[in-house]
Design an enzyme around this catalytic site. Structure first.
Site, PDB file in Angstrom:
ATOM      1  N   CYS A 159      34.574 -11.952 -29.969  1.00  0.00           N
ATOM      2  CA  CYS A 159      34.296 -12.405 -31.453  1.00  0.00           C
ATOM      3  C   CYS A 159      36.234 -12.609 -32.009  1.00  0.00           C
ATOM      4  CB  CYS A 159      33.814 -11.297 -33.035  1.00  0.00           C
ATOM      5  SG  CYS A 159      31.947 -11.854 -32.332  1.00  0.00           S
TER       6      CYS A 159
HETATM    7  N1  COA Z   1      13.361  -8.891 -40.523  1.00  0.00           N
HETATM    8  C1  COA Z   1      12.466  -8.013 -41.225  1.00  0.00           C
HETATM    9  N2  COA Z   1      13.212  -7.111 -41.183  1.00  0.00           N
HETATM   10  C2  COA Z   1      14.097  -6.250 -39.792  1.00  0.00           C
HETATM   11  C3  COA Z   1      14.513  -7.201 -38.865  1.00  0.00           C
HETATM   12  C4  COA Z   1      13.734  -8.913 -39.555  1.00  0.00           C
HETATM   13  N3  COA Z   1      15.099  -9.624 -38.775  1.00  0.00           N
HETATM   14  N4  COA Z   1      14.917  -7.064 -38.096  1.00  0.00           N
HETATM   15  C5  COA Z   1      15.321  -5.739 -38.112  1.00  0.00           C
HETATM   16  N5  COA Z   1      14.351  -5.311 -39.016  1.00  0.00           N
HETATM   17  C6  COA Z   1      13.618  -3.987 -40.079  1.00  0.00           C
HETATM   18  C7  COA Z   1      13.751  -2.842 -37.993  1.00  0.00           C
HETATM   19  O1  COA Z   1      12.671  -3.157 -37.816  1.00  0.00           O
HETATM   20  C8  COA Z   1      13.545  -1.536 -39.071  1.00  0.00           C
HETATM   21  O2  COA Z   1      12.683  -0.821 -39.603  1.00  0.00           O
HETATM   22  P1  COA Z   1      12.618  -0.075 -39.106  1.00  0.00           P
HETATM   23  O3  COA Z   1      13.766   1.151 -39.831  1.00  0.00           O
HETATM   24  O4  COA Z   1      11.003   0.233 -40.377  1.00  0.00           O
HETATM   25  O5  COA Z   1      12.484   0.919 -37.755  1.00  0.00           O
HETATM   26  C9  COA Z   1      14.592  -1.759 -39.918  1.00  0.00           C
HETATM   27  O6  COA Z   1      14.779  -3.746 -40.623  1.00  0.00           O
HETATM   28  C10 COA Z   1      16.817  -1.865 -39.890  1.00  0.00           C
HETATM   29  O7  COA Z   1      16.695  -2.328 -38.372  1.00  0.00           O
HETATM   30  P2  COA Z   1      18.199  -2.143 -38.201  1.00  0.00           P
HETATM   31  O8  COA Z   1      18.293  -2.901 -37.056  1.00  0.00           O
HETATM   32  O9  COA Z   1      18.456  -0.975 -37.971  1.00  0.00           O
HETATM   33  O10 COA Z   1      19.096  -2.987 -39.717  1.00  0.00           O
HETATM   34  P3  COA Z   1      20.707  -2.978 -40.257  1.00  0.00           P
HETATM   35  O11 COA Z   1      20.562  -2.500 -41.176  1.00  0.00           O
HETATM   36  O12 COA Z   1      21.199  -2.029 -38.866  1.00  0.00           O
HETATM   37  O13 COA Z   1      20.915  -4.690 -39.771  1.00  0.00           O
HETATM   38  C11 COA Z   1      22.291  -6.132 -38.095  1.00  0.00           C
HETATM   39  C12 COA Z   1      20.977  -5.365 -38.016  1.00  0.00           C
HETATM   40  C13 COA Z   1      22.613  -6.628 -36.849  1.00  0.00           C
HETATM   41  C14 COA Z   1      22.344  -6.753 -39.644  1.00  0.00           C
HETATM   42  C15 COA Z   1      23.700  -4.993 -38.436  1.00  0.00           C
HETATM   43  O14 COA Z   1      22.525  -3.647 -37.863  1.00  0.00           O
HETATM   44  C16 COA Z   1      25.054  -5.149 -38.439  1.00  0.00           C
HETATM   45  O15 COA Z   1      25.612  -5.899 -38.933  1.00  0.00           O
HETATM   46  N6  COA Z   1      25.798  -4.716 -37.881  1.00  0.00           N
HETATM   47  C17 COA Z   1      26.913  -5.168 -37.158  1.00  0.00           C
HETATM   48  C18 COA Z   1      26.689  -5.831 -36.106  1.00  0.00           C
HETATM   49  C19 COA Z   1      27.512  -7.142 -35.526  1.00  0.00           C
HETATM   50  O16 COA Z   1      27.317  -8.058 -36.739  1.00  0.00           O
HETATM   51  N7  COA Z   1      27.432  -7.325 -34.720  1.00  0.00           N
HETATM   52  C20 COA Z   1      27.833  -8.721 -34.423  1.00  0.00           C
HETATM   53  C21 COA Z   1      28.591  -9.604 -33.649  1.00  0.00           C
HETATM   54  S1  COA Z   1      30.549  -9.134 -33.861  1.00  0.00           S
END
Ligand code: COA
Length: 376
Positions: A159
């Site tokens: 990225c």
């Molecule tokens: N739809 C519905 N629920 C979902 C889901 C989806 N597509 N994907 C995950 N969930 C659920 C999970 O199962 C989890 O449930 P639980 O709390 O019951 O275990 C909950 O949502 C939270 O999941 P999590 O993976 O911890 O989500 P998050 O809030 O961390 O968000 C990202 C996920 C990827 C959006 C976030 O971590 C992020 O943006 N990180 C930055 C990294 C990035 O963008 N990298 C890209 C490369 S630079």
């Protein structure tokens, strides 16, 4: 002497694929796949041998990431639950590669905006996350298509590729080895995204950007002075893709998920935000720029929450959309192109003398800052 070797940004260019997938369309396709998978494996799921897949949700995607839609090069196969990957007719070696094609479109846009012809350009850097092939370099194909006499090579810092490309181009200009360098970032991220992975299927989109970095001595009157560039890498496995010749399983969605994009999203969020905020503050200090005086920050477009936190740490207050614009809602995460799209779409309105920051971050970990000031 020094004045003739000062790098500036003369213009940027953008190519946006026509097709766009909304969260609603994406989730409908994903959930159909989940239901089909669970029905086909009902007995094994019942016996505890196969894990049931869970459905995705529009609300989660928008809340967790700020993404509402993403552009793609091939919409139908991505949304087809039986394929869920980009597909198009294979091109012969005598045809322009898909990656080069979109890179050339963005490059032509940048050249036109600078009033520049190919004859003025000395080098092409193709700086992107996923090259279409290892060689000949995509950059050389782009160079050939544009008719540039000089040199080109590919570089991949995930990225952060575009900002690493801008510093590389700026260094060629500082050293006098080139006067005009095109940094092209064609990002067909739909190829390395696992559209069947609930945790990440909503993240990426396709696009191409170009940045024309030139010696101030030849730049058009309307340009951006580059005040300073800074790069940083710190090894991490939290964003990884194991696809390669030495990892022979083919990424056909059949249990080879690590040959596509995988991440520990939470860890990335937690670790990258402070690293990037600190890097920006240190670089601003080195350049004698008061962070709170920054007129605008064009941050890497991965996640709206990450950008909110980074901008808050730098500016000392909650950033407005005007101070830290986002293009995530319509483009999604476009890897190295994200901060350049934000800059391209949201910089015309600034006034001469305004200072801003282009900043990228991502896998590696990697991060790059480019402080700029509008000249005219
Ligand atoms: N739809 C519905 N629920 C979902 C889901 C989806 N597509 N994907 C995950 N969930 C659920 C999970 O199962 C989890 O449930 P639980 O709390 O019951 O275990 C909950 O949502 C939270 O999941 P999590 O993976 O911890 O989500 P998050 O809030 O961390 O968000 C990202 C996920 C990827 C959006 C976030 O971590 C992020 O943006 N990180 C930055 C990294 C990035 O963008 N990298 C890209 C490369 S630079």
């Amino acid at each position: 002497m020094q004045a003739t070797h000062r790098p500036v940004i003369s213009a940027t260019g953008l190519f946006t694929p026509e097709d766009s997938i909304s969260n609603e369309e994406l989730v409908a396709s994903f959930n159909t796949f989940v239901r089909q998978h669970n029905a086909a494996n009902a007995e094994a799921i019942e016996a505890g041998e196969v894990q049931a897949l869970e459905e995705s949700s529009v609300e989660f995607i928008e809340k967790a990431s700020g993404i509402k839609a993403r552009h793609v090069m091939a919409k139908a196969p991505v949304l087809d639950p039986a394929i869920m990957a980009p597909r198009w007719a294979e091109r012969g070696n005598d045809e322009l590669s898909v990656l080069a094609e979109i890179g050339v479109k963005a490059a032509r846009d940048a050249l036109a905006r600078a009033g520049r012809g190919a004859a003025d350009v000395d080098a092409v850097l193709c700086a992107a996350s996923n090259m279409e092939r290892p060689y000949p370099a995509m950059a050389i194909e782009i160079q050939q298509e544009l008719g540039i006499d000089g040199f080109g090579f590919d570089m991949n810092v995930a990225c952060s590729s575009a900002t690493f490309g801008i510093q590389t181009a700026a260094d060629y200009i500082r050293s006098g080895n080139a006067r005009s360098v095109l940094v092209v970032s064609p990002e067909i991220t739909s190829g390395h995204l696992n559209w069947r992975d609930r945790d990440s299927h909503f993240i990426f989109g396709d696009v191409a950007t170009a940045v024309l970095v030139e010696d101030a001595g030849m730049a058009p009157a309307r340009h951006w002075d580059i005040l300073g560039t800074k790069l940083k890498t710190v090894f991490s496995n939290n964003i990884r893709n194991n696809f390669g010749f030495l990892n022979r399983a083919y990424p056909d969605n059949a249990g080879t998920a690590d040959k596509l994009f995988v991440q520990e999203g939470r860890k990335v969020f937690k670790e990258v935000v402070p690293m990037v905020a600190q890097m920006i503050m240190e670089e601003a200090d080195r350049l004698n720029i008061e962070p709170t005086s920054l007129r605008r920050m064009w941050l890497h477009q991965a996640n709206a929450g990450m950008n909110r936190l980074i901008a808050h740490k730098v500016l000392g207050h909650e950033a407005s959309e005007d101070e830290s614009p986002t293009v995530l809602d319509t483009y999604g995460n476009t890897s190295s192109a994200g901060s350049i799209i934000a800059f391209h779409l949201h910089s015309e309105d600034l006034s001469a003398g305004d200072t801003g920051l282009i900043c990228s971050f991502g896998a590696g970990y990697s991060a790059g800052t480019v402080f700029v000031r509008k000249a005219a």
